[in-house]
Design a protein around this motif. Structure first.
Motif, PDB file in Angstrom:
ATOM      1  N   UNK A  97       0.816  -1.209   0.000  1.00 40.88           N
ATOM      2  CA  UNK A  97       0.000   0.000   0.000  1.00 40.88           C
ATOM      3  C   UNK A  97       0.855   1.267   0.000  1.00 40.88           C
ATOM      4  N   UNK A  98       2.176   1.097  -0.118  1.00 37.44           N
ATOM      5  CA  UNK A  98       3.088   2.232  -0.028  1.00 37.44           C
ATOM      6  C   UNK A  98       2.941   3.210  -1.174  1.00 37.44           C
ATOM      7  N   UNK A  99       3.270   4.452  -0.879  1.00 35.01           N
ATOM      8  CA  UNK A  99       3.224   5.544  -1.861  1.00 35.01           C
ATOM      9  C   UNK A  99       4.612   5.674  -2.483  1.00 35.01           C
ATOM     10  N   UNK A 100       4.707   5.526  -3.798  1.00 31.79           N
ATOM     11  CA  UNK A 100       6.030   5.551  -4.437  1.00 31.79           C
ATOM     12  C   UNK A 100       6.703   6.918  -4.337  1.00 31.79           C
ATOM     13  N   UNK A 101       5.911   7.991  -4.213  1.00 34.63           N
ATOM     14  CA  UNK A 101       6.513   9.313  -3.990  1.00 34.63           C
ATOM     15  C   UNK A 101       7.218   9.337  -2.634  1.00 34.63           C
ATOM     16  N   UNK A 102       6.606   8.693  -1.635  1.00 34.79           N
ATOM     17  CA  UNK A 102       7.243   8.590  -0.317  1.00 34.79           C
ATOM     18  C   UNK A 102       8.535   7.793  -0.413  1.00 34.79           C
ATOM     19  N   UNK A 103       8.503   6.709  -1.161  1.00 38.48           N
ATOM     20  CA  UNK A 103       9.707   5.884  -1.330  1.00 38.48           C
ATOM     21  C   UNK A 103      10.830   6.697  -1.960  1.00 38.48           C
ATOM     22  N   UNK A 104      10.482   7.431  -3.017  1.00 43.73           N
ATOM     23  CA  UNK A 104      11.491   8.244  -3.705  1.00 43.73           C
ATOM     24  C   UNK A 104      12.105   9.263  -2.755  1.00 43.73           C
ATOM     25  N   UNK A 105      11.251   9.923  -1.962  1.00 42.29           N
ATOM     26  CA  UNK A 105      11.746  10.955  -1.042  1.00 42.29           C
ATOM     27  C   UNK A 105      12.724  10.365  -0.032  1.00 42.29           C
ATOM     28  N   UNK A 106      12.400   9.201   0.515  1.00 46.61           N
ATOM     29  CA  UNK A 106      13.271   8.595   1.527  1.00 46.61           C
ATOM     30  C   UNK A 106      14.593   8.128   0.936  1.00 46.61           C
ATOM     31  N   UNK A 107      14.535   7.508  -0.218  1.00 47.89           N
ATOM     32  CA  UNK A 107      15.770   7.025  -0.838  1.00 47.89           C
ATOM     33  C   UNK A 107      16.619   8.184  -1.367  1.00 47.89           C
ATOM     34  N   UNK A 108      15.956   9.199  -1.919  1.00 47.58           N
ATOM     35  CA  UNK A 108      16.695  10.338  -2.471  1.00 47.58           C
ATOM     36  C   UNK A 108      17.385  11.153  -1.387  1.00 47.58           C
ATOM     37  N   UNK A 109      16.724  11.361  -0.265  1.00 49.23           N
ATOM     38  CA  UNK A 109      17.307  12.181   0.807  1.00 49.23           C
ATOM     39  C   UNK A 109      18.229  11.353   1.699  1.00 49.23           C
ATOM     40  N   UNK A 110      17.730  10.233   2.193  1.00 49.96           N
ATOM     41  CA  UNK A 110      18.478   9.457   3.187  1.00 49.96           C
ATOM     42  C   UNK A 110      19.718   8.788   2.612  1.00 49.96           C
TER      43      UNK A 110
END
Length: 250
Positions: A97-110
């Protein structure tokens, strides 16, 4: 000898608390963040203690990072300590159910943001034969918890990068270490729950979580050790926390 410390994500939480702590210890600070008004406010607050320079950019943008570092005045051009603090968690969802925009933000920043910053700073440290990199990880980089999937993956990546960075820089004179906090009462949960204050507040109810100032004290301790001492990998939790899923709230 004066030392220059660059802190990413300096406008709130651990980054801001670290800036305050280190300013009072006489370190010159390069404060980085996306929120210009907060950066300027913090600069005004701390300028009576030490010299402050601010850089406004997003760690996700490699070109902006390069330009920002190139813009540093001569006094700040050599960076003694890099604190890779910028990070975020978005959402707490089942993987399906994850939001891919959320995934991108976490991987891009972290992950990518930490790499971009390190790439911009490390060559000068290596050429000088001296420097210190502190990567702010998480207990989520040591274990996985339900609905933590991509956030935990990003912090596991930080753990791996920290280990690999220390190996690759061995013999260069550059120290590398990570600080991995558990539950810290900051804006972290506000971001994770996208402004749902009720959900964010519940995370810290019923026990005393770590405070940003606690981590700032640890960062100061780590960077103030003698040159031959490197705190390679430190994990810290509040007394009430035994793991990501076991917290005494009685």
């Amino acid at each position: 000898m004066e030392k220059n410390v660059l802190i990413t994500g300096a406008t709130s939480g651990i980054g801001k608390a670290t800036a305050i702590r280190l300013s009072k210890e006489g370190f010159n600070l390069i404060l980085c963040g996306r929120r210009t008004q907060r950066l300027e406010s913090l600069k005004n607050q701390l300028s009576s203690f030490t010299e402050i320079y601010t850089l406004n950019f997003d760690v996700r943008n490699q070109a902006d990072i390069k330009n920002a570092i190139k813009s540093l005045p001569e006094k700040f051009q050599h960076i003694d300590v890099l604190i890779n603090n910028a990070g975020n968690a978005h959402g707490l969802d089942l993987i399906q159910e994850g939001n891919t925009d959320d995934w991108d933000a976490m991987l891009d920043i972290n992950v990518k943001g930490l790499l971009y910053m390190s790439k911009a700073i490390l060559p000068e440290m290596v050429s000088r034969g001296n420097g210190h990199v502190i990567n702010i990880g998480s207990t989520a980089g040591k274990e996985v918890y339900p609905k933590g999937n991509v956030y935990c993956a990003s912090k596991h990546a930080v753990d791996a990068i920290n280990q690999g960075m220390r190996m690759d820089l061995n013999g260069t004179g550059v120290k590398v270490g990570a600080i991995n906090p558990g539950l810290v009462e900051t804006e972290f949960s506000d971001v994770r729950f996208k402004g749902d204050q009720e959900k964010a507040n519940k995370v810290y109810q019923g026990y005393k979580a770590l405070q940003a100032e606690d981590i700032a004290d640890i960062i100061w301790f780590v960077i103030s050790r003698p040159y031959h001492v490197n705190i390679a990998d430190l994990m810290v939790m509040c007394t009430a926390q035994a793991s990501s899923t076991l917290v005494d709230k009685n």
